[in-house]
Design an enzyme around this catalytic site. Structure first.
Site, PDB file in Angstrom:
ATOM      1  N   ASP A 139      31.611  43.613  36.543  1.00 54.63           N
ATOM      2  CA  ASP A 139      32.118  44.885  36.044  1.00 54.63           C
ATOM      3  C   ASP A 139      31.157  45.348  34.957  1.00 54.63           C
ATOM      4  O   ASP A 139      30.874  44.602  34.014  1.00 54.63           O
ATOM      5  CB  ASP A 139      33.524  44.683  35.465  1.00 54.63           C
ATOM      6  CG  ASP A 139      34.266  45.994  35.276  1.00 54.63           C
ATOM      7  OD1 ASP A 139      33.875  46.992  35.894  1.00 54.63           O
ATOM      8  OD2 ASP A 139      35.244  46.007  34.512  1.00 54.63           O
ATOM      9  N   ARG A 177      29.925  43.816  44.093  1.00 51.16           N
ATOM     10  CA  ARG A 177      31.191  44.288  43.545  1.00 51.16           C
ATOM     11  C   ARG A 177      31.967  45.021  44.632  1.00 51.16           C
ATOM     12  O   ARG A 177      31.433  45.868  45.337  1.00 51.16           O
ATOM     13  CB  ARG A 177      30.929  45.238  42.367  1.00 51.16           C
ATOM     14  CG  ARG A 177      32.100  46.129  41.965  1.00 51.16           C
ATOM     15  CD  ARG A 177      33.201  45.349  41.262  1.00 51.16           C
ATOM     16  NE  ARG A 177      34.327  46.222  40.977  1.00 51.16           N
ATOM     17  CZ  ARG A 177      34.493  46.906  39.842  1.00 51.16           C
ATOM     18  NH1 ARG A 177      33.574  46.825  38.894  1.00 51.16           N
ATOM     19  NH2 ARG A 177      35.555  47.645  39.656  1.00 51.16           N
ATOM     20  N   ARG A 211      36.576  40.598  40.390  1.00 47.52           N
ATOM     21  CA  ARG A 211      35.291  41.175  40.728  1.00 47.52           C
ATOM     22  C   ARG A 211      34.156  40.263  40.309  1.00 47.52           C
ATOM     23  O   ARG A 211      34.259  39.556  39.310  1.00 47.52           O
ATOM     24  CB  ARG A 211      35.124  42.560  40.104  1.00 47.52           C
ATOM     25  CG  ARG A 211      34.977  42.599  38.621  1.00 47.52           C
ATOM     26  CD  ARG A 211      36.080  43.215  37.793  1.00 47.52           C
ATOM     27  NE  ARG A 211      37.200  43.833  38.387  1.00 47.52           N
ATOM     28  CZ  ARG A 211      37.664  45.030  38.025  1.00 47.52           C
ATOM     29  NH1 ARG A 211      37.018  45.744  37.132  1.00 47.52           N
ATOM     30  NH2 ARG A 211      38.756  45.500  38.543  1.00 47.52           N
ATOM     31  N   ASP A 256      30.771  48.533  32.442  1.00 53.12           N
ATOM     32  CA  ASP A 256      31.407  49.741  31.928  1.00 53.12           C
ATOM     33  C   ASP A 256      30.627  50.312  30.748  1.00 53.12           C
ATOM     34  O   ASP A 256      30.213  49.568  29.849  1.00 53.12           O
ATOM     35  CB  ASP A 256      32.836  49.446  31.446  1.00 53.12           C
ATOM     36  CG  ASP A 256      33.818  49.270  32.583  1.00 53.12           C
ATOM     37  OD1 ASP A 256      33.602  49.871  33.658  1.00 53.12           O
ATOM     38  OD2 ASP A 256      34.813  48.533  32.402  1.00 53.12           O
TER      39      ASP A 256
END
Length: 203
Positions: free
Chosen positions: A131, A119, A128, A133
């Site tokens: 990811d 990343r 990317r 999160d």
């Protein structure tokens, strides 16, 4: 595993978790002391997107103090916050897990997994490889700038709410309310179920 996971949502495209897998996951939970429930959003729009998402799931499961409880279906989505057509589309999914890690350590692990898949953080909302999160952690509501909980934009992102609702129709976003109600207030344009693709729970 909660009843909503074992019974599965009403959407027939969402495959229920086999009872044998549920038993194995719940048995593994005995190694966790007072685990907290967390919801993770994963996405990729570079390289082999499906393979990357599966790799992220496996890496999270390999983390001491983390047990994956549910994995959503895969959705193909338009990139957020950029001009249409300026980036490849994303594959997105949501993972529900139990963990004994505090939020800060879970964030460190999320960043480590992203870095393992190369990343690059040189552009906001840029393309990317991966990811990862933290969408929510237990009932924690925090304005810590390093890790705001719940995720400050989760309530307005269909690519988070749709797959989350798939695996937990009764889910609540702390401080915001029921995911089902939040989902009714956001457009689903550019969020397409990929019924031909599947992510698996780690064995």
């Amino acid at each position: 595993m909660t009843a909503s996971f074992t019974q599965g949502p009403s959407d027939p495209t969402v495959q229920p978790v086999p009872a044998s897998v549920v038993e194995q996951v719940d048995a593994a939970d005995t190694t966790l002391s007072n685990p907290k429930r967390a919801v993770i959003s994963i996405g990729s729009n570079l390289g082999n997107r499906l393979e990357t998402l599966q790799g992220a799931i496996d890496a999270l499961e390999d983390t001491p103090g983390v047990r994956i409880k549910a994995v959503s279906p895969v959705y193909e989505t338009e990139p957020w916050g950029v001009e249409p057509g300026s980036q490849p589309s994303y594959y997105n999914a949501v993972v529900v897990l139990k963990t004994t890690l505090p939020p800060s350590s879970l964030l460190e692990r999320a960043h480590a997994v992203e870095e393992a898949f190369n990343r690059v953080r040189d552009q906001r909302w840029g393309p990317r490889t991966l990811d990862v999160d933290i969408v929510a952690y237990a009932d924690v509501v925090s304005a810590d700038p390093r890790l705001t909980l719940p995720h400050p934009r989760a309530h307005e992102r269909a690519f988070v709410l749709v797959p989350w609702h798939d695996v937990d129709p009764d889910a609540q976003l702390p401080g915001r309310g029921a995911v089902a109600e939040l989902l009714g207030a956001v457009p689903r344009d550019g969020v397409e179920a990929r019924k031909d693709l599947e992510l698996r729970l780690p064995e």
